[in-house]
Scaffold this motif. Structure first.
Motif, mmCIF file in Angstrom:
data_model
loop_
_atom_site.group_PDB
_atom_site.id
_atom_site.type_symbol
_atom_site.label_atom_id
_atom_site.label_comp_id
_atom_site.label_asym_id
_atom_site.label_seq_id
_atom_site.Cartn_x
_atom_site.Cartn_y
_atom_site.Cartn_z
ATOM 1 N N THR A 205 45.738 54.536 58.652
ATOM 2 C CA THR A 205 47.185 54.529 58.853
ATOM 3 C C THR A 205 47.591 55.313 60.099
ATOM 4 O O THR A 205 48.785 55.516 60.335
ATOM 5 N N GLY A 206 46.626 55.724 60.910
ATOM 6 C CA GLY A 206 46.922 56.359 62.184
ATOM 7 C C GLY A 206 46.571 55.414 63.323
ATOM 8 O O GLY A 206 46.574 54.193 63.175
ATOM 9 N N SER A 207 46.270 56.004 64.479
ATOM 10 C CA SER A 207 45.957 55.184 65.653
ATOM 11 C C SER A 207 44.547 54.602 65.598
ATOM 12 O O SER A 207 44.231 53.677 66.359
ATOM 13 N N GLU A 208 43.700 55.129 64.710
ATOM 14 C CA GLU A 208 42.359 54.563 64.582
ATOM 15 C C GLU A 208 42.436 53.122 64.087
ATOM 16 O O GLU A 208 43.265 52.780 63.250
ATOM 17 N N ALA B 263 49.822 49.718 62.148
ATOM 18 C CA ALA B 263 49.938 48.896 63.352
ATOM 19 C C ALA B 263 50.943 49.472 64.336
ATOM 20 O O ALA B 263 50.832 49.267 65.553
ATOM 21 N N ALA B 264 51.938 50.213 63.856
ATOM 22 C CA ALA B 264 52.960 50.773 64.739
ATOM 23 C C ALA B 264 52.376 51.764 65.739
ATOM 24 O O ALA B 264 53.026 52.088 66.743
ATOM 25 N N ILE C 173 60.685 46.272 59.573
ATOM 26 C CA ILE C 173 60.707 47.331 60.579
ATOM 27 C C ILE C 173 59.610 48.323 60.224
ATOM 28 O O ILE C 173 59.579 48.851 59.104
ATOM 29 N N SER C 174 58.719 48.582 61.167
ATOM 30 C CA SER C 174 57.634 49.543 60.955
ATOM 31 C C SER C 174 57.763 50.657 61.983
ATOM 32 O O SER C 174 57.818 50.404 63.185
ATOM 33 N N PHE C 175 57.799 51.907 61.509
ATOM 34 C CA PHE C 175 58.014 53.065 62.368
ATOM 35 C C PHE C 175 56.718 53.835 62.578
ATOM 36 O O PHE C 175 56.018 54.158 61.621
ATOM 37 N N GLU C 176 56.453 54.141 63.816
ATOM 38 C CA GLU C 176 55.263 54.910 64.171
ATOM 39 C C GLU C 176 55.443 56.380 63.816
ATOM 40 O O GLU C 176 56.550 56.923 63.879
ATOM 41 N N GLY C 177 54.339 57.039 63.451
ATOM 42 C CA GLY C 177 54.352 58.479 63.235
ATOM 43 C C GLY C 177 53.886 59.209 64.476
ATOM 44 O O GLY C 177 53.794 58.640 65.565
ATOM 45 N N THR C 178 53.577 60.472 64.315
ATOM 46 C CA THR C 178 53.076 61.270 65.430
ATOM 47 C C THR C 178 51.555 61.295 65.404
ATOM 48 O O THR C 178 50.940 61.207 64.336
#
Length: 339
Positions: free
Chosen positions: A309-312, A76-77, A122-127
Protein backbone atom coordinates in the motif's frame (compact mmCIF):
# COMPACT_ATOMS: atom_id res chain seq x y z
CA UNK A 1 -106.13 -14.07 54.95
CA UNK A 2 -104.63 -12.50 51.88
CA UNK A 3 -101.39 -14.09 50.74
CA UNK A 4 -98.25 -12.17 51.37
CA UNK A 5 -96.76 -10.68 48.29
CA UNK A 6 -93.01 -10.78 48.08
CA UNK A 7 -91.36 -8.24 45.86
CA UNK A 8 -88.30 -9.54 44.27
CA UNK A 9 -85.90 -6.66 44.01
CA UNK A 10 -83.23 -7.10 41.40
CA UNK A 11 -80.26 -4.92 42.13
CA UNK A 12 -79.71 -2.39 39.43
CA UNK A 13 -76.65 -3.10 37.30
CA UNK A 14 -74.22 -0.21 37.32
CA UNK A 15 -73.78 1.43 33.96
CA UNK A 16 -70.88 0.07 31.89
CA UNK A 17 -67.92 2.27 32.22
CA UNK A 18 -66.39 3.46 29.00
CA UNK A 19 -62.79 4.27 29.46
CA UNK A 20 -59.76 5.08 27.53
CA UNK A 21 -56.40 3.41 27.76
CA UNK A 22 -54.17 4.64 30.58
CA UNK A 23 -57.39 5.65 32.52
CA UNK A 24 -58.93 2.26 33.37
CA UNK A 25 -58.23 0.37 36.59
CA UNK A 26 -55.88 -2.55 35.95
CA UNK A 27 -58.54 -5.19 36.59
CA UNK A 28 -60.92 -3.71 34.00
CA UNK A 29 -58.40 -2.76 31.27
CA UNK A 30 -57.62 -6.08 29.58
CA UNK A 31 -59.03 -4.99 26.27
CA UNK A 32 -57.19 -1.69 26.50
CA UNK A 33 -53.94 -3.47 27.22
CA UNK A 34 -54.40 -5.81 24.28
CA UNK A 35 -55.18 -2.86 22.04
CA UNK A 36 -52.19 -0.98 23.39
CA UNK A 37 -49.85 -3.93 22.80
CA UNK A 38 -51.16 -4.37 19.26
CA UNK A 39 -50.69 -0.67 18.62
CA UNK A 40 -47.13 -0.73 19.92
CA UNK A 41 -46.28 -3.73 17.75
CA UNK A 42 -47.71 -2.00 14.72
CA UNK A 43 -45.79 1.17 15.53
CA UNK A 44 -42.50 -0.73 15.96
CA UNK A 45 -43.05 -2.56 12.69
CA UNK A 46 -43.71 0.73 10.93
CA UNK A 47 -40.58 2.32 12.39
CA UNK A 48 -38.54 -0.72 11.33
CA UNK A 49 -39.81 -0.53 7.79
CA UNK A 50 -39.10 3.18 7.57
CA UNK A 51 -35.61 2.72 9.02
CA UNK A 52 -34.82 -0.09 6.59
CA UNK A 53 -36.12 1.97 3.70
CA UNK A 54 -34.00 4.98 4.66
CA UNK A 55 -30.77 3.22 5.64
CA UNK A 56 -30.52 0.13 3.45
CA UNK A 57 -30.16 1.85 0.06
CA UNK A 58 -27.34 4.00 1.47
CA UNK A 59 -25.47 1.42 3.53
CA UNK A 60 -22.97 -1.26 2.59
CA UNK A 61 -21.64 -4.12 4.67
CA UNK A 62 -17.90 -4.45 5.08
CA UNK A 63 -16.53 -6.52 2.20
CA UNK A 64 -13.10 -8.08 2.46
CA UNK A 65 -12.96 -8.46 -1.32
CA UNK A 66 -13.71 -4.76 -1.77
CA UNK A 67 -11.12 -3.91 0.87
CA UNK A 68 -8.41 -5.87 -0.99
CA UNK A 69 -9.14 -4.09 -4.28
CA UNK A 70 -9.36 -0.66 -2.68
CA UNK A 71 -6.06 -1.29 -0.86
CA UNK A 72 -4.50 -1.93 -4.27
CA UNK A 73 -6.04 1.25 -5.66
CA UNK A 74 -4.89 3.22 -2.61
CA UNK A 75 -1.37 1.95 -3.29
CA UNK A 76 -1.66 2.95 -6.94
CA UNK A 77 -1.90 6.61 -5.90
CA UNK A 78 1.83 6.48 -5.02
CA UNK A 79 2.79 5.69 -8.62
CA UNK A 80 3.96 8.26 -11.15
CA UNK A 81 1.56 10.53 -13.00
CA UNK A 82 2.61 9.02 -16.34
CA UNK A 83 1.99 5.47 -15.14
CA UNK A 84 -1.42 6.42 -13.73
CA UNK A 85 -2.60 8.30 -16.80
CA UNK A 86 -1.52 5.36 -19.00
CA UNK A 87 -2.84 2.98 -16.33
CA UNK A 88 0.29 0.85 -16.54
CA UNK A 89 1.41 0.83 -12.91
CA UNK A 90 1.40 -2.95 -12.55
CA UNK A 91 -0.88 -5.08 -10.37
CA UNK A 92 -2.14 -1.99 -8.54
CA UNK A 93 -3.72 -0.75 -11.77
CA UNK A 94 -6.77 -3.00 -11.75
CA UNK A 95 -8.22 -3.89 -15.14
CA UNK A 96 -11.69 -3.06 -13.81
CA UNK A 97 -10.78 0.65 -13.80
CA UNK A 98 -11.79 2.54 -16.94
CA UNK A 99 -9.65 5.16 -18.63
CA UNK A 100 -9.19 8.08 -18.78
CA UNK A 101 -7.53 8.46 -15.40
CA UNK A 102 -7.28 12.04 -14.15
CA UNK A 103 -4.34 12.88 -11.85
CA UNK A 104 -4.54 15.87 -9.50
CA UNK A 105 -1.41 17.38 -7.97
CA UNK A 106 -1.74 18.79 -4.47
CA UNK A 107 0.68 20.72 -2.31
CA UNK A 108 2.64 17.65 -1.24
CA UNK A 109 0.65 14.64 -2.50
CA UNK A 110 -1.48 13.64 -5.46
CA UNK A 111 -4.80 11.93 -6.09
CA UNK A 112 -6.32 10.22 -9.10
CA UNK A 113 -9.92 10.06 -10.28
CA UNK A 114 -11.30 7.35 -12.55
CA UNK A 115 -14.39 5.23 -13.19
CA UNK A 116 -14.58 1.96 -11.28
CA UNK A 117 -17.50 -0.43 -10.97
CA UNK A 118 -20.05 2.06 -12.23
CA UNK A 119 -19.02 4.99 -10.01
CA UNK A 120 -16.26 7.57 -9.92
CA UNK A 121 -13.38 6.61 -7.63
CA UNK A 122 -11.03 9.04 -5.86
CA UNK A 123 -7.79 7.60 -4.47
CA UNK A 124 -5.55 9.78 -2.28
CA UNK A 125 -1.83 9.30 -1.96
CA UNK A 126 -0.16 9.17 1.45
CA UNK A 127 3.29 10.32 2.47
CA UNK A 128 6.43 8.35 1.66
CA UNK A 129 8.32 9.40 4.81
CA UNK A 130 6.34 7.39 7.37
CA UNK A 131 8.75 7.57 10.29
CA UNK A 132 9.15 11.34 9.97
CA UNK A 133 5.39 11.80 9.74
CA UNK A 134 4.77 9.72 12.86
CA UNK A 135 7.38 11.58 14.89
CA UNK A 136 6.13 15.04 13.89
CA UNK A 137 2.44 14.23 14.32
CA UNK A 138 3.22 13.11 17.88
CA UNK A 139 4.55 16.58 18.69
CA UNK A 140 2.65 19.17 16.71
CA UNK A 141 -0.88 20.17 17.69
CA UNK A 142 -2.63 21.71 14.70
CA UNK A 143 -6.39 21.52 15.09
CA UNK A 144 -8.27 24.19 13.19
CA UNK A 145 -11.98 25.02 12.98
CA UNK A 146 -13.57 23.87 9.74
CA UNK A 147 -16.97 25.25 8.83
CA UNK A 148 -19.53 23.72 11.21
CA UNK A 149 -18.00 20.26 11.10
CA UNK A 150 -15.72 20.55 14.13
CA UNK A 151 -11.94 20.84 14.12
CA UNK A 152 -9.58 19.02 11.75
CA UNK A 153 -5.83 18.76 11.41
CA UNK A 154 -4.61 21.91 9.67
CA UNK A 155 -2.10 20.10 7.47
CA UNK A 156 -4.66 17.57 6.22
CA UNK A 157 -7.12 20.36 5.43
CA UNK A 158 -4.49 22.37 3.53
CA UNK A 159 -3.69 19.29 1.47
CA UNK A 160 -7.35 18.70 0.56
CA UNK A 161 -7.86 22.35 -0.35
CA UNK A 162 -4.90 22.13 -2.73
CA UNK A 163 -6.57 19.16 -4.48
CA UNK A 164 -10.20 20.24 -4.21
CA UNK A 165 -10.75 22.16 -7.46
CA UNK A 166 -8.95 19.60 -9.62
CA UNK A 167 -10.85 16.68 -8.04
CA UNK A 168 -14.23 18.35 -8.58
CA UNK A 169 -13.36 19.19 -12.20
CA UNK A 170 -12.15 15.62 -12.78
CA UNK A 171 -15.39 14.17 -11.38
CA UNK A 172 -17.46 16.38 -13.68
CA UNK A 173 -15.35 15.51 -16.73
CA UNK A 174 -15.85 11.80 -15.99
CA UNK A 175 -19.65 12.16 -16.08
CA UNK A 176 -19.93 12.24 -12.29
CA UNK A 177 -21.06 15.77 -11.45
CA UNK A 178 -22.68 16.78 -8.17
CA UNK A 179 -25.56 14.40 -7.49
CA UNK A 180 -23.54 11.35 -8.61
CA UNK A 181 -22.27 8.50 -6.45
CA UNK A 182 -18.56 8.27 -5.71
CA UNK A 183 -16.19 5.91 -3.89
CA UNK A 184 -13.20 7.10 -1.84
CA UNK A 185 -10.03 5.38 -0.67
CA UNK A 186 -6.66 6.37 0.69
CA UNK A 187 -3.69 5.06 2.64
CA UNK A 188 -1.91 6.80 5.54
CA UNK A 189 -2.10 10.59 5.12
CA UNK A 190 -4.24 9.92 2.04
CA UNK A 191 -6.91 8.38 4.25
CA UNK A 192 -7.08 11.48 6.46
CA UNK A 193 -7.30 13.77 3.42
CA UNK A 194 -9.92 11.43 1.95
CA UNK A 195 -12.32 11.64 4.91
CA UNK A 196 -12.16 15.45 4.88
CA UNK A 197 -12.86 15.29 1.14
CA UNK A 198 -15.89 13.04 1.75
CA UNK A 199 -17.51 15.58 4.07
CA UNK A 200 -16.74 18.48 1.73
CA UNK A 201 -17.95 16.75 -1.43
CA UNK A 202 -21.21 15.68 0.21
CA UNK A 203 -21.82 19.30 1.19
CA UNK A 204 -21.36 20.14 -2.50
CA UNK A 205 -23.96 17.59 -3.59
CA UNK A 206 -22.03 14.38 -4.29
CA UNK A 207 -23.20 11.08 -2.79
CA UNK A 208 -20.59 8.80 -1.21
CA UNK A 209 -21.49 5.18 -1.85
CA UNK A 210 -18.62 3.83 0.24
CA UNK A 211 -15.24 4.79 1.64
CA UNK A 212 -12.35 2.63 2.86
CA UNK A 213 -9.14 3.96 4.40
CA UNK A 214 -6.02 2.06 5.41
CA UNK A 215 -3.68 3.00 8.25
CA UNK A 216 -4.95 6.58 8.53
CA UNK A 217 -3.95 8.95 11.35
CA UNK A 218 -6.53 10.72 13.50
CA UNK A 219 -7.99 13.47 11.26
CA UNK A 220 -9.73 15.78 13.75
CA UNK A 221 -11.43 16.23 17.10
CA UNK A 222 -14.45 14.54 18.71
CA UNK A 223 -16.91 16.97 17.12
CA UNK A 224 -15.60 16.18 13.64
CA UNK A 225 -15.72 12.45 14.41
CA UNK A 226 -19.38 12.71 15.48
CA UNK A 227 -20.26 14.67 12.34
CA UNK A 228 -18.48 12.19 10.10
CA UNK A 229 -19.86 9.07 11.79
CA UNK A 230 -23.39 10.44 11.52
CA UNK A 231 -22.98 11.22 7.81
CA UNK A 232 -21.37 7.94 6.77
CA UNK A 233 -22.86 5.31 9.08
CA UNK A 234 -22.32 1.88 7.50
CA UNK A 235 -20.75 3.42 4.40
CA UNK A 236 -17.23 3.95 5.76
CA UNK A 237 -14.67 1.50 7.10
CA UNK A 238 -11.33 2.37 8.71
CA UNK A 239 -8.98 -0.57 8.29
CA UNK A 240 -6.04 -0.99 10.68
CA UNK A 241 -3.25 -3.57 10.77
CA UNK A 242 -1.45 -5.08 13.78
CA UNK A 243 1.12 -2.67 15.27
CA UNK A 244 1.02 0.01 12.60
CA UNK A 245 1.98 3.18 14.53
CA UNK A 246 0.30 5.71 12.22
CA UNK A 247 -3.29 5.20 13.52
CA UNK A 248 -2.06 6.30 16.98
CA UNK A 249 -1.08 9.82 15.92
CA UNK A 250 -1.76 12.68 16.44
CA UNK A 251 -2.27 11.87 20.15
CA UNK A 252 -5.65 11.88 21.89
CA UNK A 253 -4.08 14.08 24.56
CA UNK A 254 -3.86 16.86 21.98
CA UNK A 255 -7.59 16.76 21.29
CA UNK A 256 -7.68 14.31 18.38
CA UNK A 257 -10.10 11.40 18.07
CA UNK A 258 -10.49 8.60 15.57
CA UNK A 259 -13.53 7.82 13.48
CA UNK A 260 -15.70 4.81 14.28
CA UNK A 261 -16.26 1.66 12.18
CA UNK A 262 -12.78 0.20 12.63
CA UNK A 263 -11.89 -3.11 11.00
CA UNK A 264 -8.76 -4.54 12.63
CA UNK A 265 -6.44 -7.23 11.25
CA UNK A 266 -4.00 -8.49 13.88
CA UNK A 267 -2.20 -10.66 11.33
CA UNK A 268 -2.58 -11.72 7.70
CA UNK A 269 -5.96 -11.46 6.00
CA UNK A 270 -6.50 -15.22 6.20
CA UNK A 271 -6.39 -14.99 10.02
CA UNK A 272 -9.57 -12.90 10.06
CA UNK A 273 -10.51 -9.51 11.46
CA UNK A 274 -12.27 -7.84 14.39
CA UNK A 275 -14.98 -5.22 14.00
CA UNK A 276 -14.98 -2.33 16.48
CA UNK A 277 -17.93 0.00 15.87
CA UNK A 278 -16.72 2.48 18.50
CA UNK A 279 -13.67 4.71 18.11
CA UNK A 280 -10.53 4.13 20.18
CA UNK A 281 -11.56 0.58 21.08
CA UNK A 282 -8.80 -1.42 22.78
CA UNK A 283 -10.12 -4.64 21.27
CA UNK A 284 -8.76 -3.36 17.96
CA UNK A 285 -5.64 -1.30 17.13
CA UNK A 286 -6.03 0.52 20.44
CA UNK A 287 -4.42 -2.43 22.19
CA UNK A 288 -1.10 -1.35 20.61
CA UNK A 289 -1.08 2.23 21.91
CA UNK A 290 2.66 2.46 22.64
CA UNK A 291 3.89 4.47 19.64
CA UNK A 292 7.68 4.28 20.36
CA UNK A 293 7.40 0.50 20.47
CA UNK A 294 5.11 0.42 17.44
CA UNK A 295 7.72 2.30 15.39
CA UNK A 296 9.66 -0.95 15.28
CA UNK A 297 6.74 -2.33 13.24
CA UNK A 298 6.50 0.37 10.57
CA UNK A 299 6.39 -2.46 8.01
CA UNK A 300 2.81 -3.12 9.18
CA UNK A 301 1.92 0.31 7.78
CA UNK A 302 3.07 -0.59 4.29
CA UNK A 303 1.21 -3.91 4.15
CA UNK A 304 -2.60 -3.75 4.16
CA UNK A 305 -4.84 -6.57 3.00
CA UNK A 306 -1.61 -8.39 2.01
CA UNK A 307 -0.96 -5.67 -0.59
CA UNK A 308 1.84 -3.13 -1.05
CA UNK A 309 0.00 0.00 0.00
CA UNK A 310 3.03 2.28 -0.33
CA UNK A 311 5.22 3.18 -3.29
CA UNK A 312 6.61 -0.35 -3.50
CA UNK A 313 5.22 -2.35 -6.38
CA UNK A 314 4.65 0.53 -8.77
CA UNK A 315 5.58 -0.21 -12.38
CA UNK A 316 5.48 1.69 -15.66
CA UNK A 317 6.82 5.09 -16.61
CA UNK A 318 9.10 6.49 -13.88
CA UNK A 319 7.63 3.85 -11.53
CA UNK A 320 7.14 6.29 -8.64
CA UNK A 321 6.72 10.01 -8.85
CA UNK A 322 9.55 12.36 -7.81
CA UNK A 323 9.82 13.09 -4.11
CA UNK A 324 8.19 16.36 -3.11
CA UNK A 325 8.31 18.34 0.17
CA UNK A 326 6.51 16.63 3.02
CA UNK A 327 3.15 17.52 4.50
CA UNK A 328 3.12 20.93 6.15
CA UNK A 329 2.08 20.98 9.80
CA UNK A 330 1.11 24.55 10.61
CA UNK A 331 4.23 26.64 10.03
CA UNK A 332 6.43 23.57 9.73
CA UNK A 333 6.87 21.06 6.94
CA UNK A 334 7.24 17.48 8.07
CA UNK A 335 10.90 16.53 7.54
CA UNK A 336 11.24 19.17 4.84
CA UNK A 337 11.94 22.83 4.31
CA UNK A 338 9.07 25.05 3.32
CA UNK A 339 8.89 25.88 -0.33
Amino acid sequence: SAPLETELVVPERPPRRRCRCFQCPPCNSCRCRVALAAGLLLFCALVGLITAWVIRPNSVEYSEDTAVRLAQLAGAAYCSRAALEAWTCGSKCLTSVSKPVKVCQGETTQAFVARWEGDALISFEGTKSYLSMVQDLRIWKNLTDWKSHGKVHEGFLIEWESLRRCVKDALTSLSSPAGSHIKVTGHSLGGAVGVIAMVDLVSEGWLVREGYTFGMPRPGDAAFARTFDGMFFRRFYRVTHHMDPVPHVPPEEMGFQHLASEVFYDADVKRGFVRCPRAEDERCAGKYWDVPHDLLHISDHKDYMDQDTGSEGCEGAEKTRPTRPRLRVGSKAINSKRR
